[in-house]
Design a protein around this motif. Structure first.
Motif, mmCIF file in Angstrom:
data_model
loop_
_atom_site.group_PDB
_atom_site.id
_atom_site.type_symbol
_atom_site.label_atom_id
_atom_site.label_comp_id
_atom_site.label_asym_id
_atom_site.label_seq_id
_atom_site.Cartn_x
_atom_site.Cartn_y
_atom_site.Cartn_z
ATOM 1 N N GLY A 137 -2.890 10.947 6.071
ATOM 2 C CA GLY A 137 -2.589 10.025 4.977
ATOM 3 C C GLY A 137 -1.994 8.705 5.392
ATOM 4 N N GLY A 158 0.303 9.080 2.627
ATOM 5 C CA GLY A 158 -0.185 9.413 1.303
ATOM 6 C C GLY A 158 -0.002 8.153 0.465
ATOM 7 N N TYR A 184 8.308 13.907 -3.548
ATOM 8 C CA TYR A 184 6.848 13.918 -3.480
ATOM 9 C C TYR A 184 6.376 13.933 -2.030
ATOM 10 C CZ TYR A 184 1.994 12.799 -4.294
ATOM 11 O OH TYR A 184 0.631 12.851 -4.317
ATOM 12 N N LEU A 185 6.986 13.084 -1.197
ATOM 13 C CA LEU A 185 6.557 13.000 0.204
ATOM 14 C C LEU A 185 6.786 14.324 0.931
ATOM 15 C CD1 LEU A 185 5.455 11.242 2.519
ATOM 16 C CD2 LEU A 185 7.830 10.712 3.104
ATOM 17 N N ARG A 187 6.868 17.321 -0.326
ATOM 18 C CA ARG A 187 5.866 18.304 -0.783
ATOM 19 C C ARG A 187 4.490 17.976 -0.213
ATOM 20 N NH1 ARG A 187 7.989 21.303 -5.264
ATOM 21 N NH2 ARG A 187 9.947 20.368 -5.925
ATOM 22 N N TRP A 188 4.175 16.691 -0.133
ATOM 23 C CA TRP A 188 2.891 16.250 0.453
ATOM 24 C C TRP A 188 2.815 16.722 1.910
ATOM 25 C CZ3 TRP A 188 0.779 13.457 4.385
ATOM 26 C CH2 TRP A 188 -0.518 12.941 4.203
ATOM 27 N N ASP A 191 2.426 20.529 2.291
ATOM 28 C CA ASP A 191 1.032 20.885 2.026
ATOM 29 C C ASP A 191 0.151 20.544 3.228
ATOM 30 O OD1 ASP A 191 -1.159 21.723 0.474
ATOM 31 O OD2 ASP A 191 -1.608 19.628 -0.014
#
Ligand SMILES: [Zn+2]
Lengths: 202, 98
Positions: A137, A158, A184-185, A187-188, A191
């Motif tokens: 990303g 991302g 968010y980062l 969790r990104w 994943d």
């Protein structure tokens, strides 16, 4: 006045600590994700050609980096280039000590020294697969031919704007997202790390 | 995807930038004397050329600096990149096929 102060700070990723630990991948395709909360961060703006910039460099123990991607490290401080007249000082020292030292060096000259420690948090991504995780990303070329330990740039991972600093050949990267984007980062990244648990798909 | 050369950071993906419209639109020298029509012209009216166009961009997820780009609106080729304190450069020979 000797009342002990209670540190009531909560890091923006405190609630994901367990998830990040559980996401650890070991072995040849290993990668780990950790948060380093509450690092001292000071934003600094000054004309790079001024005497004040020289004084600040002396106070920090190393001249301010002059080019995009450059960093300079001395003692507890690492200085990251943010723009042609803007830097971020990361430090293991206490923030009021760092800001007062820098303000003294700046003196009455044009510029600013601001404690921005709460603006971003620090994520450390390291291990043999760390570069592959970021490459999913990040639009920058992170191959060793163009990115290496000691390099730090502002970019995106991302959809999140981060400061990205490569610390060593592990490789170890430190990512500095704004606090409200850290959830968010993280969790990104969790994943993106998950596929390295299994064998490589040819 | 455009590859834009930030004057300070070098080549980066278009996704790191934001567009800022036409460059070199000077603020009126005597704003108090402007008619409504002149204000409208200043605020809303922009050139829409087919070919080289000077426009402002900001490296929003990089160094956060504004600069100017000379871009061909036909083939999207970035012909030149220059700082706000630099004049609009003469078109390079290699720029496009116009
Ligand atoms: Zn830039």
């Amino acid at each position: 006045m000797a009342e002990p102060t209670i540190d009531a700070r909560v890091s923006p990723l405190a609630h994901l600590e367990e998830r990040m630990r559980a996401a650890t991948v070991t072995g040849a395709r290993g990668v780990t994700l950790t948060e380093w909360p509450f690092l001292t961060m000071v934003n600094m703006r000054v004309d790079p050609a001024s005497e004040a910039a020289d004084r600040i460099g002396k106070a920090l123990g190393a001249p301010l980096p002059r080019q995009c991607g450059d960093t300079s490290t001395s003692g507890p401080h690492t200085v990251l280039w943010l723009g042609p007249d803007e830097w971020l000082v990361l430090s293991q020292a206490e923030v009021t000590a760092v800001t007062s030292e820098l303000r003294e060096a700046l003196g009455g000259d044009p510029g600013s020294v601001v404690d921005v420690s709460a603006n971003r948090t620090t994520l450390e991504l390291s291990g043999p697969a760390a570069r592959q995780v970021l490459e999913k990303g990040c639009p920058l070329d992170l191959h060793p031919r163009s990115f290496a330990p000691g390099r730090a740039v502002s970019t995106t991972v991302g959809p999140i704007a981060v400061l990205l600093w490569q610390v060593d050949d592990g490789p170890t990267y430190r990512l500095f997202p704004r606090s409200s984007f850290a959830d968010y980062l993280a969790r990104w990244l969790i994943d993106a790390m998950s596929e390295y648990r299994g064998p490589e798909v040819p | 995807m455009l590859l834009i050369n930030c004057p300070w950071c070098g080549p980066r993906n278009e996704t790191e930038y934001h567009y800022g419209g036409q460059a070199h639109v000077a603020y009126p020298e005597t704003p108090a004397d402007l008619t409504d029509e002149q204000w409208a012209e200043y605020v809303f009216y922009r050139d829409n050329p087919k070919g080289p166009f000077a426009e402002r961009w900001v490296h929003s997820t990089g160094c956060r600096r504004w600069f100017n780009v000379l871009r061909d609106t036909v083939n999207y080729e970035v012909l030149a990149v220059y700082r706000l304190d630099e004049p609009r450069p003469a078109l390079p020979q290699a720029g496009g096929n116009r």
